[in-house]
Design a protein around this motif. Structure first.
Motif, mmCIF file in Angstrom:
data_model
loop_
_atom_site.group_PDB
_atom_site.id
_atom_site.type_symbol
_atom_site.label_atom_id
_atom_site.label_comp_id
_atom_site.label_asym_id
_atom_site.label_seq_id
_atom_site.Cartn_x
_atom_site.Cartn_y
_atom_site.Cartn_z
ATOM 1 N N PHE A 69 -19.876 37.967 25.472
ATOM 2 C CA PHE A 69 -21.476 38.035 25.313
ATOM 3 C C PHE A 69 -21.600 36.701 26.077
ATOM 4 C CE2 PHE A 69 -24.503 38.623 21.287
ATOM 5 C CZ PHE A 69 -25.345 39.399 22.328
ATOM 6 N N ARG A 70 -21.458 36.075 25.703
ATOM 7 C CA ARG A 70 -21.929 34.707 26.170
ATOM 8 C C ARG A 70 -21.970 34.545 28.071
ATOM 9 N NH1 ARG A 70 -23.191 29.354 25.046
ATOM 10 N NH2 ARG A 70 -21.865 29.951 23.420
ATOM 11 N N ARG A 71 -21.322 36.094 28.823
ATOM 12 C CA ARG A 71 -21.023 36.109 29.912
ATOM 13 C C ARG A 71 -21.655 37.417 30.323
ATOM 14 N NH1 ARG A 71 -16.419 33.372 32.539
ATOM 15 N NH2 ARG A 71 -15.518 32.664 31.320
ATOM 16 N N ALA A 72 -22.199 38.198 29.208
ATOM 17 C CA ALA A 72 -22.835 38.961 29.668
ATOM 18 C C ALA A 72 -24.237 38.942 29.868
ATOM 19 C CB ALA A 72 -22.498 40.374 28.512
ATOM 20 N N ILE A 73 -24.536 38.394 28.848
ATOM 21 C CA ILE A 73 -26.473 37.922 28.025
ATOM 22 C C ILE A 73 -27.213 38.239 29.637
ATOM 23 C CG2 ILE A 73 -28.530 36.913 27.171
ATOM 24 C CD1 ILE A 73 -26.167 36.625 24.557
ATOM 25 N N PRO A 74 -26.778 36.914 30.848
ATOM 26 C CA PRO A 74 -27.894 37.050 32.075
ATOM 27 C C PRO A 74 -27.704 37.771 33.153
ATOM 28 C CG PRO A 74 -26.219 35.040 31.130
ATOM 29 C CD PRO A 74 -25.932 36.197 30.410
ATOM 30 N N ALA A 75 -26.683 38.792 32.897
ATOM 31 C CA ALA A 75 -26.182 39.614 33.548
ATOM 32 C C ALA A 75 -26.787 41.487 32.436
ATOM 33 C CB ALA A 75 -24.803 40.108 33.438
ATOM 34 N N MET A 76 -27.691 41.100 31.464
ATOM 35 C CA MET A 76 -27.769 42.174 30.858
ATOM 36 C C MET A 76 -29.250 42.918 31.335
ATOM 37 S SD MET A 76 -26.344 42.097 26.529
ATOM 38 C CE MET A 76 -26.873 43.751 26.639
ATOM 39 N N THR A 77 -28.842 44.075 31.555
ATOM 40 C CA THR A 77 -30.499 44.922 32.116
ATOM 41 C C THR A 77 -31.052 45.770 30.688
ATOM 42 O OG1 THR A 77 -29.452 46.643 32.957
ATOM 43 C CG2 THR A 77 -29.136 45.242 34.326
ATOM 44 N N ALA A 78 -32.505 46.300 31.410
ATOM 45 C CA ALA A 78 -33.066 47.074 30.888
ATOM 46 C C ALA A 78 -31.770 48.100 30.357
ATOM 47 C CB ALA A 78 -34.687 47.774 30.833
ATOM 48 N N ASP A 124 -28.840 48.543 29.880
ATOM 49 C CA ASP A 124 -27.577 47.654 28.932
ATOM 50 C C ASP A 124 -28.209 48.008 27.613
ATOM 51 O OD1 ASP A 124 -25.457 47.381 30.543
ATOM 52 O OD2 ASP A 124 -26.511 45.489 31.481
ATOM 53 N N PHE A 125 -30.010 47.506 27.351
ATOM 54 C CA PHE A 125 -30.386 47.258 27.072
ATOM 55 C C PHE A 125 -30.874 48.696 25.014
ATOM 56 C CE2 PHE A 125 -32.036 42.785 27.667
ATOM 57 C CZ PHE A 125 -31.044 42.261 27.520
ATOM 58 N N ALA A 126 -30.925 49.533 26.410
ATOM 59 C CA ALA A 126 -31.687 50.721 25.819
ATOM 60 C C ALA A 126 -30.334 51.704 25.351
ATOM 61 C CB ALA A 126 -32.124 51.560 26.914
ATOM 62 N N ARG A 127 -29.053 51.306 26.215
ATOM 63 C CA ARG A 127 -28.164 51.779 25.856
ATOM 64 C C ARG A 127 -27.267 51.135 24.230
ATOM 65 N NH1 ARG A 127 -24.373 55.880 24.472
ATOM 66 N NH2 ARG A 127 -22.069 55.440 24.803
ATOM 67 N N CYS A 128 -27.604 49.867 24.316
ATOM 68 C CA CYS A 128 -27.161 49.168 22.947
ATOM 69 C C CYS A 128 -28.364 49.933 21.921
ATOM 70 C CB CYS A 128 -27.792 47.595 23.058
ATOM 71 S SG CYS A 128 -25.761 46.863 24.114
ATOM 72 N N ASP A 129 -29.378 50.213 21.820
ATOM 73 C CA ASP A 129 -30.151 50.455 21.104
ATOM 74 C C ASP A 129 -29.589 51.507 20.719
ATOM 75 O OD1 ASP A 129 -32.924 49.748 19.519
ATOM 76 O OD2 ASP A 129 -33.909 52.049 20.539
ATOM 77 N N GLU A 130 -29.854 52.670 21.527
ATOM 78 C CA GLU A 130 -28.789 54.263 21.767
ATOM 79 C C GLU A 130 -28.038 54.083 20.496
ATOM 80 O OE1 GLU A 130 -27.676 58.100 23.952
ATOM 81 O OE2 GLU A 130 -28.071 56.278 24.745
ATOM 82 N N ILE A 131 -26.619 53.817 20.716
ATOM 83 C CA ILE A 131 -25.323 53.231 20.158
ATOM 84 C C ILE A 131 -26.235 52.463 18.488
ATOM 85 C CG2 ILE A 131 -23.175 52.637 19.808
ATOM 86 C CD1 ILE A 131 -23.499 51.841 22.672
ATOM 87 N N LEU A 132 -27.039 51.646 18.435
ATOM 88 C CA LEU A 132 -27.409 51.550 16.836
ATOM 89 C C LEU A 132 -28.660 51.878 16.213
ATOM 90 C CD1 LEU A 132 -29.324 47.535 17.743
ATOM 91 C CD2 LEU A 132 -27.020 48.532 15.922
ATOM 92 N N TYR A 140 -20.520 49.784 20.186
ATOM 93 C CA TYR A 140 -21.610 49.021 19.821
ATOM 94 C C TYR A 140 -21.581 47.610 20.610
ATOM 95 C CZ TYR A 140 -25.449 46.115 18.659
ATOM 96 O OH TYR A 140 -27.050 45.432 18.780
ATOM 97 N N HIS A 141 -20.184 46.931 20.296
ATOM 98 C CA HIS A 141 -19.674 45.389 20.422
ATOM 99 C C HIS A 141 -19.394 45.448 22.191
ATOM 100 C CE1 HIS A 141 -19.828 43.004 17.230
ATOM 101 N NE2 HIS A 141 -20.051 43.864 16.524
ATOM 102 N N SER A 142 -18.532 46.896 22.889
ATOM 103 C CA SER A 142 -18.144 46.573 23.767
ATOM 104 C C SER A 142 -19.382 47.031 24.967
ATOM 105 C CB SER A 142 -17.468 48.484 23.792
ATOM 106 O OG SER A 142 -16.287 48.283 23.049
ATOM 107 N N ALA A 143 -20.599 48.035 24.253
ATOM 108 C CA ALA A 143 -21.739 47.646 25.232
ATOM 109 C C ALA A 143 -22.497 46.169 25.267
ATOM 110 C CB ALA A 143 -22.685 48.858 24.406
#
Length: 230
Positions: free
Chosen positions: A97-106, A108-116, A138-141
């Motif tokens: 998660f620490r490595r992913a956050i700086p690289a996450m794009t719109a 990625d966020f939309a995919r996470c929201d869809e799964i939620l 979700y955690h994988s996304a």
């Protein structure tokens, strides 16, 4: 002319292993339960050979303990081992998660929201099986942008065991409403690029789940005939 290309197809052992895996993860096949090859062969209407191959695959995943002559038993972890599974999850997931956050794009966020959204529907429908697979998705996304293939492969095996225990006891863990909020908070913190806050929330999320689950498993085992809580 290009030569023919091999296409992977599901074999009979694959199909049986997938079904048995789901039965173990859902708790239909209980921890410590003996699985007899002859009974499964009759149940699935197949010979013992694909049953044996399926059990070997589940043995490699750590879900069963298989011996050629005696069949298999569903793996039963000690409380210390269950705690260790969640500790490993914490180490791996917080790093991802620490490595992913700086690289996450719109995207990625939309995919996470869809799964939620799908997860929240599964909560409301009391569909534990669907929730389990969506929780893993979700955690994988959340961690996908870290692009750490080897770490994810290790996490896949660890998550298989943690998800098994969570799904076995989710209906009585009083986890749903807190988990819904925490999952939303994880995404909001990632969107805000609050790396430390997001990792602290993830640590709390996994720790709370571990503590609640261990207490429940210990209580259940204390009242069972085997009384195995070590």
């Amino acid at each position: 002319m290009a030569g023919t290309r091999a296409v992977k197809k599901s074999t009979l052992p694959d199909i049986i292993a997938d079904d048995l895996r789901e039965r173990i993860l859902s708790g239909e096949l209980a921890e410590g339960e003996t699985i007899r090859q002859e009974n499964l062969a009759e149940e699935y209407d197949v010979s013992r050979m694909p049953i044996r191959e399926a059990l070997k695959r589940l043995d490699a995943e750590g879900l069963v303990q298989f011996t050629n002559n005696r069949g298999a038993t569903v793996t039963k972890h000690s409380l210390r081992e269950i705690a260790e599974i969640f500790d490993l999850r914490m180490l791996l997931e917080v790093d991802l998660f620490r490595r992913a956050i700086p690289a996450m794009t719109a995207t990625d966020f939309a995919r996470c929201d869809e799964i939620l959204v799908a997860m929240e529907s599964s909560y409301d429908a009391d569909d534990v099986g669907k929730w389990g697979s969506l929780n893993h998705l979700y955690h994988s996304a959340l961690y996908a942008a870290a692009d750490r293939r080897l770490t994810n492969e290790v996490l896949q095996g660890v998550s298989l065991h943690s998800d098994r225990y969570v799904r076995m006891h989710l209906s009585v863990m009083q986890q749903r409403e807190p988990a819904k909020k925490e999952h939303r908070d994880l995404l909001a913190l990632a969107q805000a690029r609050d790396i430390d806050g997001a990792c602290a929330m993830l640590t709390w999320h996994i720790t709370r789940t571990k503590d609640a689950l261990l207490a429940l498993v210990a209580e259940n085992r204390a009242t069972s005939p085997e009384n195995t809580t070590a």
